[in-house]
Design a protein around this motif. Structure first.
Motif, PDB file in Angstrom:
ATOM      1  N   GLY A 338       0.847  -1.335  -0.006  1.00 38.87           N
ATOM      2  CA  GLY A 338       0.162   0.040   0.041  1.00 38.87           C
ATOM      3  C   GLY A 338       0.699   1.079  -0.157  1.00 38.87           C
ATOM      4  N   MET A 339       0.601   2.216   0.851  1.00 39.01           N
ATOM      5  CA  MET A 339       1.101   3.587   0.992  1.00 39.01           C
ATOM      6  C   MET A 339       2.423   3.379   2.479  1.00 39.01           C
ATOM      7  SD  MET A 339       0.779   5.855  -1.325  1.00 39.01           S
ATOM      8  CE  MET A 339      -0.275   6.876  -2.054  1.00 39.01           C
ATOM      9  N   MET A 340       2.956   2.121   2.408  1.00 42.97           N
ATOM     10  CA  MET A 340       3.875   1.956   3.475  1.00 42.97           C
ATOM     11  C   MET A 340       5.009   1.273   2.733  1.00 42.97           C
ATOM     12  SD  MET A 340       3.178  -0.501   6.991  1.00 42.97           S
ATOM     13  CE  MET A 340       3.441  -1.842   5.774  1.00 42.97           C
ATOM     14  N   ASN A 341       6.045   2.218   2.556  1.00 40.94           N
ATOM     15  CA  ASN A 341       7.331   1.837   1.492  1.00 40.94           C
ATOM     16  C   ASN A 341       8.605   2.203   1.908  1.00 40.94           C
ATOM     17  OD1 ASN A 341       5.542   0.778  -1.030  1.00 40.94           O
ATOM     18  ND2 ASN A 341       4.432   2.377  -0.450  1.00 40.94           N
ATOM     19  N   ILE A 342       9.589   1.408   1.767  1.00 44.50           N
ATOM     20  CA  ILE A 342      10.984   2.125   2.015  1.00 44.50           C
ATOM     21  C   ILE A 342      11.757   1.717   0.648  1.00 44.50           C
ATOM     22  CG2 ILE A 342      10.940   1.968   4.407  1.00 44.50           C
ATOM     23  CD1 ILE A 342      12.769  -0.389   4.096  1.00 44.50           C
ATOM     24  N   GLY A 362      12.580  19.632  -3.875  1.00 47.05           N
ATOM     25  CA  GLY A 362      10.964  19.779  -3.562  1.00 47.05           C
ATOM     26  C   GLY A 362      10.449  18.435  -2.970  1.00 47.05           C
ATOM     27  N   VAL A 363      11.119  17.751  -2.304  1.00 46.59           N
ATOM     28  CA  VAL A 363      10.654  16.480  -2.065  1.00 46.59           C
ATOM     29  C   VAL A 363      10.884  16.163  -0.368  1.00 46.59           C
ATOM     30  CG1 VAL A 363      10.626  13.811  -2.056  1.00 46.59           C
ATOM     31  CG2 VAL A 363      10.421  15.337  -4.023  1.00 46.59           C
ATOM     32  N   PHE A 364      10.093  15.874   0.378  1.00 43.84           N
ATOM     33  CA  PHE A 364      10.436  15.351   1.978  1.00 43.84           C
ATOM     34  C   PHE A 364       9.844  13.888   2.034  1.00 43.84           C
ATOM     35  CE2 PHE A 364       8.927  15.035   6.241  1.00 43.84           C
ATOM     36  CZ  PHE A 364      10.151  15.469   7.004  1.00 43.84           C
ATOM     37  N   THR A 365      11.102  13.301   2.584  1.00 46.50           N
ATOM     38  CA  THR A 365      10.844  11.878   2.869  1.00 46.50           C
ATOM     39  C   THR A 365      11.349  11.805   4.458  1.00 46.50           C
ATOM     40  OG1 THR A 365      12.981  11.391   2.017  1.00 46.50           O
ATOM     41  CG2 THR A 365      11.340  11.493   0.512  1.00 46.50           C
ATOM     42  N   GLY A 366      11.367  10.450   4.769  1.00 48.82           N
ATOM     43  CA  GLY A 366      11.921  10.170   5.860  1.00 48.82           C
ATOM     44  C   GLY A 366      13.426   9.350   5.399  1.00 48.82           C
ATOM     45  N   TYR A 367      14.250   8.889   6.287  1.00 51.63           N
ATOM     46  CA  TYR A 367      15.445   8.161   6.190  1.00 51.63           C
ATOM     47  C   TYR A 367      15.791   7.628   7.420  1.00 51.63           C
ATOM     48  CZ  TYR A 367      18.304  11.884   8.209  1.00 51.63           C
ATOM     49  OH  TYR A 367      19.016  12.495   9.100  1.00 51.63           O
ATOM     50  N   SER A 368      16.635   6.615   7.183  1.00 48.66           N
ATOM     51  CA  SER A 368      17.299   6.250   8.413  1.00 48.66           C
ATOM     52  C   SER A 368      18.826   5.819   7.990  1.00 48.66           C
ATOM     53  CB  SER A 368      16.720   4.653   8.748  1.00 48.66           C
ATOM     54  OG  SER A 368      17.647   3.851   9.551  1.00 48.66           O
ATOM     55  N   HIS A 375      12.571   6.624   3.364  1.00 46.62           N
ATOM     56  CA  HIS A 375      11.262   6.264   4.039  1.00 46.62           C
ATOM     57  C   HIS A 375       9.925   6.944   3.309  1.00 46.62           C
ATOM     58  CE1 HIS A 375       8.065   5.670   7.180  1.00 46.62           C
ATOM     59  NE2 HIS A 375       8.800   4.655   7.585  1.00 46.62           N
ATOM     60  N   LEU A 376       8.996   6.261   2.646  1.00 43.44           N
ATOM     61  CA  LEU A 376       7.937   6.883   2.005  1.00 43.44           C
ATOM     62  C   LEU A 376       6.509   6.492   2.393  1.00 43.44           C
ATOM     63  CD1 LEU A 376       9.438   6.198  -1.465  1.00 43.44           C
ATOM     64  CD2 LEU A 376       9.570   8.211  -0.159  1.00 43.44           C
ATOM     65  N   TYR A 377       5.859   7.086   3.452  1.00 34.95           N
ATOM     66  CA  TYR A 377       4.548   6.944   3.933  1.00 34.95           C
ATOM     67  C   TYR A 377       3.635   8.149   3.513  1.00 34.95           C
ATOM     68  CZ  TYR A 377       5.946   2.874   7.082  1.00 34.95           C
ATOM     69  OH  TYR A 377       6.023   1.825   7.516  1.00 34.95           O
ATOM     70  N   PRO A 378       3.515   8.183   2.233  1.00 38.25           N
ATOM     71  CA  PRO A 378       2.477   9.591   1.892  1.00 38.25           C
ATOM     72  C   PRO A 378       1.066   9.415   2.173  1.00 38.25           C
ATOM     73  CG  PRO A 378       3.049   8.088  -0.163  1.00 38.25           C
ATOM     74  CD  PRO A 378       3.799   7.517   1.059  1.00 38.25           C
ATOM     75  N   PRO A 379       0.439  10.488   2.147  1.00 34.97           N
ATOM     76  CA  PRO A 379      -1.041  10.438   2.035  1.00 34.97           C
ATOM     77  C   PRO A 379      -1.907   9.498   1.088  1.00 34.97           C
ATOM     78  CG  PRO A 379      -0.264  12.840   2.322  1.00 34.97           C
ATOM     79  CD  PRO A 379       0.860  12.114   2.010  1.00 34.97           C
ATOM     80  N   LEU A 380      -2.941   9.010   1.284  1.00 33.12           N
ATOM     81  CA  LEU A 380      -3.659   8.225   0.360  1.00 33.12           C
ATOM     82  C   LEU A 380      -4.028   9.171  -0.918  1.00 33.12           C
ATOM     83  CD1 LEU A 380      -5.912   6.094   2.458  1.00 33.12           C
ATOM     84  CD2 LEU A 380      -3.624   5.671   1.718  1.00 33.12           C
ATOM     85  N   THR A 381      -3.875  10.287  -0.842  1.00 28.99           N
ATOM     86  CA  THR A 381      -4.484  11.372  -1.680  1.00 28.99           C
ATOM     87  C   THR A 381      -3.293  11.773  -2.696  1.00 28.99           C
ATOM     88  OG1 THR A 381      -4.087  13.131  -0.218  1.00 28.99           O
ATOM     89  CG2 THR A 381      -6.242  12.298  -0.437  1.00 28.99           C
ATOM     90  N   LEU A 382      -2.184  10.968  -2.346  1.00 26.46           N
ATOM     91  CA  LEU A 382      -0.935  11.421  -3.383  1.00 26.46           C
ATOM     92  C   LEU A 382      -1.433  11.137  -4.907  1.00 26.46           C
ATOM     93  CD1 LEU A 382       2.271  12.172  -2.945  1.00 26.46           C
ATOM     94  CD2 LEU A 382       2.585   9.855  -3.277  1.00 26.46           C
ATOM     95  N   LYS A 383      -0.773  12.094  -5.780  1.00 22.93           N
ATOM     96  CA  LYS A 383      -1.144  11.988  -7.193  1.00 22.93           C
ATOM     97  C   LYS A 383       0.099  11.127  -7.802  1.00 22.93           C
ATOM     98  CE  LYS A 383      -5.017  14.390  -6.865  1.00 22.93           C
ATOM     99  NZ  LYS A 383      -5.188  13.979  -5.437  1.00 22.93           N
ATOM    100  N   THR A 384      -0.244  10.720  -8.808  1.00 23.29           N
ATOM    101  CA  THR A 384       0.853  10.089  -9.905  1.00 23.29           C
ATOM    102  C   THR A 384       1.689  10.996 -10.270  1.00 23.29           C
ATOM    103  OG1 THR A 384      -0.655  10.038 -11.523  1.00 23.29           O
ATOM    104  CG2 THR A 384      -0.616   8.008 -10.346  1.00 23.29           C
ATOM    105  N   ASN A 385       1.398  12.244 -10.620  1.00 25.81           N
ATOM    106  CA  ASN A 385       2.306  13.302 -11.204  1.00 25.81           C
ATOM    107  C   ASN A 385       3.581  13.583  -9.984  1.00 25.81           C
ATOM    108  OD1 ASN A 385       0.221  14.760  -9.606  1.00 25.81           O
ATOM    109  ND2 ASN A 385       1.327  16.322 -10.541  1.00 25.81           N
ATOM    110  N   GLU A 386       2.891  13.360  -8.779  1.00 26.92           N
ATOM    111  CA  GLU A 386       3.967  13.786  -7.374  1.00 26.92           C
ATOM    112  C   GLU A 386       5.005  12.461  -7.447  1.00 26.92           C
ATOM    113  OE1 GLU A 386       1.210  16.686  -4.614  1.00 26.92           O
ATOM    114  OE2 GLU A 386       0.682  14.361  -4.833  1.00 26.92           O
ATOM    115  N   VAL A 387       4.343  11.189  -7.601  1.00 25.92           N
ATOM    116  CA  VAL A 387       5.206  10.113  -7.701  1.00 25.92           C
ATOM    117  C   VAL A 387       6.176  10.355  -8.669  1.00 25.92           C
ATOM    118  CG1 VAL A 387       5.359   7.623  -8.105  1.00 25.92           C
ATOM    119  CG2 VAL A 387       3.530   8.653  -6.763  1.00 25.92           C
TER     120      VAL A 387
END
Length: 404
Positions: A338-342, A362-368, A375-387
């Protein structure tokens, strides 16, 4: 760099980048330093339907002057309405009673405590890869006098066509010691490690046969994060009225960033608990405003079909990441549901440096740094152009090989 005027007590690591937020809206964050950023973290994994949704802010404005907080003796009707809406929207197979609290850790902690009270036992079973909360009784490393944390590393890639009982890896376990099996469906503290179906069914069955209970920790994996309403719904064993989780701990997405959590207890078990005389009250139990907000969140998710949309976008995201890997390399592994990715990077690519360069795009992610992943846990409303923008930016950065 940290500003001298910052008076916050910092109990977390922070990147070597100044980040001052001024505004959020939808999938976007506005900062002083980098302008507008696409938020691939949903705030702190919580803004599941995007920041500052008008429906949510309207619900707050309409109710904040009427009914925000009250004493636990008063029935406002809002907690009951929220439980009914949850059961209907998520198509839960059993009926539940519940209480609404302030944090996910509190919800898991209360579930564990209730399992101890009913069984008279103090030991709990969990997986070593599971994160359950920040409170002293839950945080890692857990007290091994109270917890058995199974090392399931070899189970994650198991291809044996046999039952877990036949395998015998955990035949040494005496299940009669456990009050509960506390199950987290794959977040694993951000590692996205999803245990196999047969292992979870085996452990749940054994604990229950010995008189214990199952706690589904859905604080992070709930509300569409995994492509279903709840992470446990990926496991066939639980999708039956006779085997539904005994406790479901909720948080994060429940309030879309507003601090509300919850605990659902299967109705028959709730009646037994109420007869024990156990008492638990905190200042914000069943606060009506939080329940009103949570109902609005559920209504939006259901009305807009965001569970399916988020799942489709998650598949699209992993596909674009695979394209980046095939074009420029630099990626060791892509894990997701789903929207739970690394994105686990190759050893010669620094996750922190990739994170900082993504800010410039212009992209904010998490990292370890410890596990060297983005780390990529975006909102469910994320658009494909943002991907697409994330993938294009990551491709440029990795092609330049951000070396440690």
């Amino acid at each position: 760099m940290r500003k001298n005027s910052d008076r916050r007590l910092k109990m977390f690591e922070e990147p070597e980048a100044s980040l001052t937020i001024t505004k959020t809206l939808g999938t976007k964050i506005t900062t002083k330093e980098y302008g507008e950023l696409i938020d691939f973290q949903s705030g702190c994994w919580a803004a599941i339907i995007g920041h500052n949704r008008r429906e949510i802010t309207d619900a707050i404005k309409e109710n904040v002057d009427i009914l925000m907080h009250t004493h636990q003796f008063f029935d406002t009707g809002h907690p009951t309405a929220l439980i009914k809406k949850l059961e209907e929207a998520a198509n839960l197979k059993s009926s539940y009673k519940g209480a609404f609290l302030s944090s996910g850790s509190e919800a898991v902690s209360l579930a564990v405590k209730l399992s101890e009270i009913i069984t008279g036992r103090r030991m709990k079973l969990s997986l070593s890869i599971s994160y359950h909360g920040a409170t002293a009784d839950l945080r890692l490393p857990r007290d091994q006098q109270l917890w058995t944390d199974l090392d399931v590393a070899q189970c994650l890639s198991c291809s044996k066509n046999i039952d877990c009982r036949e395998c015998g890896n955990f035949s040494y376990i005496d299940f009669t010691h456990f009050a509960s099996f506390v199950f987290e469906a794959g977040n694993s503290g951000g590692l996205v490690l999803c245990p196999p179906q047969k292992l979870i069914a085996y452990l749940a069955e054994e604990v229950r046969a010995a008189g214990g209970y199952v706690v589904a920790n859905e604080v992070t994996t709930g509300f569409g994060r995994t492509g279903k309403w709840f992470g446990f719904q990926h496991y066939d064993y639980f999708n039956n009225s006779n085997t539904s989780p005994d406790f479901i701990a909720l948080g994060k997405g429940l309030g879309n960033g507003y601090p509300i959590s919850g605990l659902l207890v299967i109705s028959g078990l709730a009646s037994i608990l109420e007869e024990t005389g156990f008492r638990y009250v905190q200042s914000h139990i069943d606060d009506p405003l939080g329940c009103i907000i949570a109902r609005s969140v559920i209504e939006i998710i259901k009305k807009e079909g965001l569970i399916d949309i988020g799942n489709e976008t998650g598949n699209y995201l992993r596909g674009k990441l695979m394209e980046v890997y095939e074009l420029v390399g630099g990626i060791k592994e892509i894990r997701g549901r789903g929207m739970m990715n690394i994105v686990v990077l190759e050893d010669n690519c620094s996750a922190k440096e990739v994170f900082k360069h993504l800010l410039e795009y212009g992209v904010f992610t998490g990292y370890s740094e410890a596990y060297n992943y983005i780390h990529l846990y975006p909102p469910l409303t994320l658009k494909t152009n943002e991907v697409d923008h994330l993938a294009e930016s990551l491709q440029i950065i990795l092609s330049e090989r951000i070396v440690r």
